[in-house]
Design an enzyme around this catalytic site. Structure first.
Site, PDB file in Angstrom:
ATOM      1  N   PRO A 130       1.170  -1.026   0.261  1.00  0.00           N
ATOM      2  CA  PRO A 130       0.452   0.045   0.129  1.00  0.00           C
ATOM      3  C   PRO A 130       0.838   1.075  -0.081  1.00  0.00           C
ATOM      4  O   PRO A 130       2.231   1.404   0.995  1.00  0.00           O
ATOM      5  CB  PRO A 130       0.073  -0.474   1.459  1.00  0.00           C
ATOM      6  CG  PRO A 130      -0.049  -0.414   2.249  1.00  0.00           C
ATOM      7  CD  PRO A 130       0.761  -2.151   1.192  1.00  0.00           C
ATOM      8  N   GLN A 135      -6.829  -0.631   1.303  1.00  0.00           N
ATOM      9  CA  GLN A 135      -5.860  -0.593   2.476  1.00  0.00           C
ATOM     10  C   GLN A 135      -7.300  -0.021   2.302  1.00  0.00           C
ATOM     11  O   GLN A 135      -7.300   1.625   2.868  1.00  0.00           O
ATOM     12  CB  GLN A 135      -5.147  -0.241   2.220  1.00  0.00           C
ATOM     13  CG  GLN A 135      -4.507  -0.223   4.059  1.00  0.00           C
ATOM     14  CD  GLN A 135      -3.003  -0.144   4.154  1.00  0.00           C
ATOM     15  OE1 GLN A 135      -3.801   1.422   3.731  1.00  0.00           O
ATOM     16  NE2 GLN A 135      -2.070  -0.466   4.538  1.00  0.00           N
ATOM     17  N   HIS A 183      -6.198  -0.693   7.936  1.00  0.00           N
ATOM     18  CA  HIS A 183      -4.482  -0.548   8.393  1.00  0.00           C
ATOM     19  C   HIS A 183      -4.513  -0.262   9.601  1.00  0.00           C
ATOM     20  O   HIS A 183      -5.264   0.632  10.965  1.00  0.00           O
ATOM     21  CB  HIS A 183      -4.476   0.937   7.316  1.00  0.00           C
ATOM     22  CG  HIS A 183      -3.337   1.978   7.885  1.00  0.00           C
ATOM     23  ND1 HIS A 183      -1.916   0.862   8.267  1.00  0.00           N
ATOM     24  CD2 HIS A 183      -2.671   3.028   6.536  1.00  0.00           C
ATOM     25  CE1 HIS A 183      -1.103   1.530   7.964  1.00  0.00           C
ATOM     26  NE2 HIS A 183      -1.106   2.932   7.057  1.00  0.00           N
ATOM     27  N   HIS A 203       1.630   2.217  10.808  1.00  0.00           N
ATOM     28  CA  HIS A 203       2.013   3.576  10.908  1.00  0.00           C
ATOM     29  C   HIS A 203       1.595   4.538  12.115  1.00  0.00           C
ATOM     30  O   HIS A 203       1.541   6.116  11.320  1.00  0.00           O
ATOM     31  CB  HIS A 203       1.623   3.667   9.254  1.00  0.00           C
ATOM     32  CG  HIS A 203       3.158   3.463   8.440  1.00  0.00           C
ATOM     33  ND1 HIS A 203       2.449   2.793   7.339  1.00  0.00           N
ATOM     34  CD2 HIS A 203       4.244   2.572   9.161  1.00  0.00           C
ATOM     35  CE1 HIS A 203       2.939   1.377   6.534  1.00  0.00           C
ATOM     36  NE2 HIS A 203       4.347   1.843   7.969  1.00  0.00           N
ATOM     37  N   TYR A 244      -1.250   5.531  13.425  1.00  0.00           N
ATOM     38  CA  TYR A 244      -2.887   5.630  12.547  1.00  0.00           C
ATOM     39  C   TYR A 244      -3.502   5.294  13.990  1.00  0.00           C
ATOM     40  O   TYR A 244      -3.153   5.167  14.447  1.00  0.00           O
ATOM     41  CB  TYR A 244      -3.179   5.716  11.942  1.00  0.00           C
ATOM     42  CG  TYR A 244      -2.262   6.434  10.088  1.00  0.00           C
ATOM     43  CD1 TYR A 244      -1.906   7.547  10.442  1.00  0.00           C
ATOM     44  CD2 TYR A 244      -1.265   5.899   9.460  1.00  0.00           C
ATOM     45  CE1 TYR A 244      -0.947   8.091   9.507  1.00  0.00           C
ATOM     46  CE2 TYR A 244      -0.217   6.332   8.261  1.00  0.00           C
ATOM     47  CZ  TYR A 244      -0.170   7.524   8.851  1.00  0.00           C
ATOM     48  OH  TYR A 244       0.808   8.470   7.796  1.00  0.00           O
ATOM     49  N   ARG A 278      -3.372  -4.823   7.983  1.00  0.00           N
ATOM     50  CA  ARG A 278      -1.518  -4.774   8.317  1.00  0.00           C
ATOM     51  C   ARG A 278      -1.098  -4.538   9.925  1.00  0.00           C
ATOM     52  O   ARG A 278      -1.507  -3.231  10.718  1.00  0.00           O
ATOM     53  CB  ARG A 278      -1.394  -3.624   7.569  1.00  0.00           C
ATOM     54  CG  ARG A 278       0.546  -3.536   7.033  1.00  0.00           C
ATOM     55  CD  ARG A 278       0.526  -2.465   6.210  1.00  0.00           C
ATOM     56  NE  ARG A 278       1.490  -3.069   5.303  1.00  0.00           N
ATOM     57  CZ  ARG A 278       2.629  -2.132   4.642  1.00  0.00           C
ATOM     58  NH1 ARG A 278       2.214  -0.596   4.713  1.00  0.00           N
ATOM     59  NH2 ARG A 278       3.972  -2.095   4.117  1.00  0.00           N
ATOM     60  N   ALA A 281       6.458  -7.196   5.033  1.00  0.00           N
ATOM     61  CA  ALA A 281       7.656  -5.839   4.092  1.00  0.00           C
ATOM     62  C   ALA A 281       8.755  -4.813   4.599  1.00  0.00           C
ATOM     63  O   ALA A 281       8.351  -4.638   6.244  1.00  0.00           O
ATOM     64  CB  ALA A 281       6.058  -4.654   4.008  1.00  0.00           C
ATOM     65  N   ARG A 323       9.227   1.047  -2.132  1.00  0.00           N
ATOM     66  CA  ARG A 323       9.976   1.470  -2.960  1.00  0.00           C
ATOM     67  C   ARG A 323       9.985   1.267  -4.898  1.00  0.00           C
ATOM     68  O   ARG A 323       9.707   1.860  -6.059  1.00  0.00           O
ATOM     69  CB  ARG A 323      10.502   2.573  -2.625  1.00  0.00           C
ATOM     70  CG  ARG A 323       9.807   3.435  -1.532  1.00  0.00           C
ATOM     71  CD  ARG A 323      11.248   4.159  -0.599  1.00  0.00           C
ATOM     72  NE  ARG A 323      11.540   2.660   0.666  1.00  0.00           N
ATOM     73  CZ  ARG A 323      12.291   2.491   0.945  1.00  0.00           C
ATOM     74  NH1 ARG A 323      13.356   3.171   1.436  1.00  0.00           N
ATOM     75  NH2 ARG A 323      12.723   1.529   2.142  1.00  0.00           N
TER      76      ARG A 323
END
Ligand SMILES: Cc1cc2nc3c(=O)[nH]c(=O)nc-3n(C[C@H](O)[C@H](O)[C@H](O)COP(=O)(O)O)c2cc1C
Length: 370
Positions: free
Chosen positions: A29, A104, A181, A184, A186, A233, A301, A325
């Site tokens: 994602p 996602q 999600h 990260h 969130y 994730r 990942a 990336r």
């Protein structure tokens, strides 16, 4: 054509629940900030289709579950009819090329400011602790955050419901499934981690309580669309946007074991070596205990290239490897892995610019397709 040469285990087929994947290379994602007014745009058709292979799994950029879910410019949503209709041609095009496409769905929680919120209200979170300003990824601009408003326990079912409705919308748009999600820093991650979640009610404190909201979301979405279409994730080990836990391994094991109760399709974990989205550091932690403890499929990942992706599959550290990336910069990544061909370099300065072409759909292919 995929070979099963032992030297390239990434190219081996895999049965992800009912989906027959022809290889193990997944599009991670990636937020691209090209969805004006939160509406996915026609240029996303080309972007995702370029990265589609027959039997390959793609995961969309984070897609907001509601009008309180946004914290970045031009990120897509899936809470209105207009969003659903706008996603349809993108999903159809990926399907026409034989791809399997998951959406996602997410909510930024406190990683936002009142400018992104309805009626200029404060962002919502499990806490009222605010974030310090952060330098944006372009290294120049500074992201300012408005201190969040701590959700009351009686408001939380509404947020759970937003995830449920977003998942329903994703299926209506044609997606094969959704990924929650939970990484990260969130909203879901904010609830999970003890350095952010300072609640004293049933949504904070013990591991069981901190996992309550994430698991309520999982249950609601699984009940709505089926656990066989659901992944999550997670990023227990990092400290993105001041979101960290004092015992990430214990948290990670607890949550994956709890997830087993819901029989979801997959768990997608970002390597502990990823200090932030992109920064890779030496790290002693391994995801192997979580991989072993989780009953469903396991995607990893974070900082993989062809060689260590192959090793990860060969060593059974994961079933699938998601590439960020390298996939962003190499739309034909699978082909390049097959041939062990050189990779295009990625251009960080255009990761999040809103141009519909530059840094988005203009990365060159290895050869002009016939
Ligand atoms: C431009 C960009 C945008 C990203 N956006 C998201 C996102 O929307 N959701 C998410 O879970 N991870 C996001 N990530 C993290 C990637 O999915 C991935 O975990 C990270 O890039 C590390 O993998 P890599 O080393 O293969 O790039 C993003 C990464 C990049 C580079």
């Amino acid at each position: 054509m995929a070979s099963e040469a032992p030297a390239n285990p990434l190219l081996k087929p895999y049965k992800l629940g009912k989906f027959n994947l022809s290889h193990r290379v997944v599009l991670a994602p990636m937020t691209r900030q090209r969805s004006y007014n939160n509406v996915p745009q026609p240029h996303a058709i080309l972007y995702y289709t370029q990265r589609t292979t027959k039997g390959g799994l793609l995961i969309t950029e984070t897609t907001g579950v509601s009008d309180t879910a946004q914290g970045y410019d031009y990120t897509p949503g899936i809470w209105t009819k207009e969003h659903v209709e706008a996603w349809k041609p993108i999903v159809n095009s990926v399907h026409d090329e034989g791809g399997i496409f998951f959406c996602q769905i997410g909510h930024v929680g406190r990683v936002s400011n009142s400018g992104f919120q309805p009626n200029g209200q404060a962002p919502i979170s499990c806490t009222d602790k605010g974030l310090a300003p952060h330098i944006k990824s372009n290294g120049i601009d500074v992201a300012q955050y408005t201190p969040p408003r701590k959700l009351r326990a009686d408001e939380i079912p509404r947020i759970v419901n937003d995830f449920r409705l977003a998942a329903r919308n994703a299926i209506e748009a044609g997606f094969d499934g959704v990924e929650i999600h939970g990484a990260h820093g969130y909203l879901v991650d904010q609830f999970l981690k003890d350095q952010v979640n300072d609640r004293t009610d049933e949504y904070g404190g013990s591991l069981e309580n901190r996992c309550r909201f994430p698991l309520e979301v999982v249950k609601a979405v699984a009940d709505e669309i089926g656990a066989e279409r659901l992944g999550i994730r997670l990023l227990p080990f990092a400290d993105n946007v001041e979101c960290w836990d004092s015992n990430p391994k214990e948290l990670a094991l607890y949550i994956v074991k709890s997830l087993n109760k819901y029989n979801i399709l997959y768990c997608h974990m970002v390597e502990p070596r990823m200090k932030t989205h992109w920064e890779k550091v030496e790290c002693l932690h391994s995801l192997d205990p979580m991989r072993k403890a989780f009953n469903g499929s396991f995607i990893i990942a974070g900082g993989f290239d062809r060689e260590d992706g192959n090793n990860a599959v060969a060593e059974d550290s994961a079933d699938l490897v998601a590439y960020g990336r390298w996939f962003l910069a190499n739309p034909d990544l699978l082909k390049r892995f097959e041939l062990d061909a050189p990779l295009n370099k990625y251009h960080r300065e255009t990761f999040y610019t809103s141009d519909p072409i530059v840094g988005y759909t203009d990365y060159p292919f290895l050869e002009v397709s016939s």
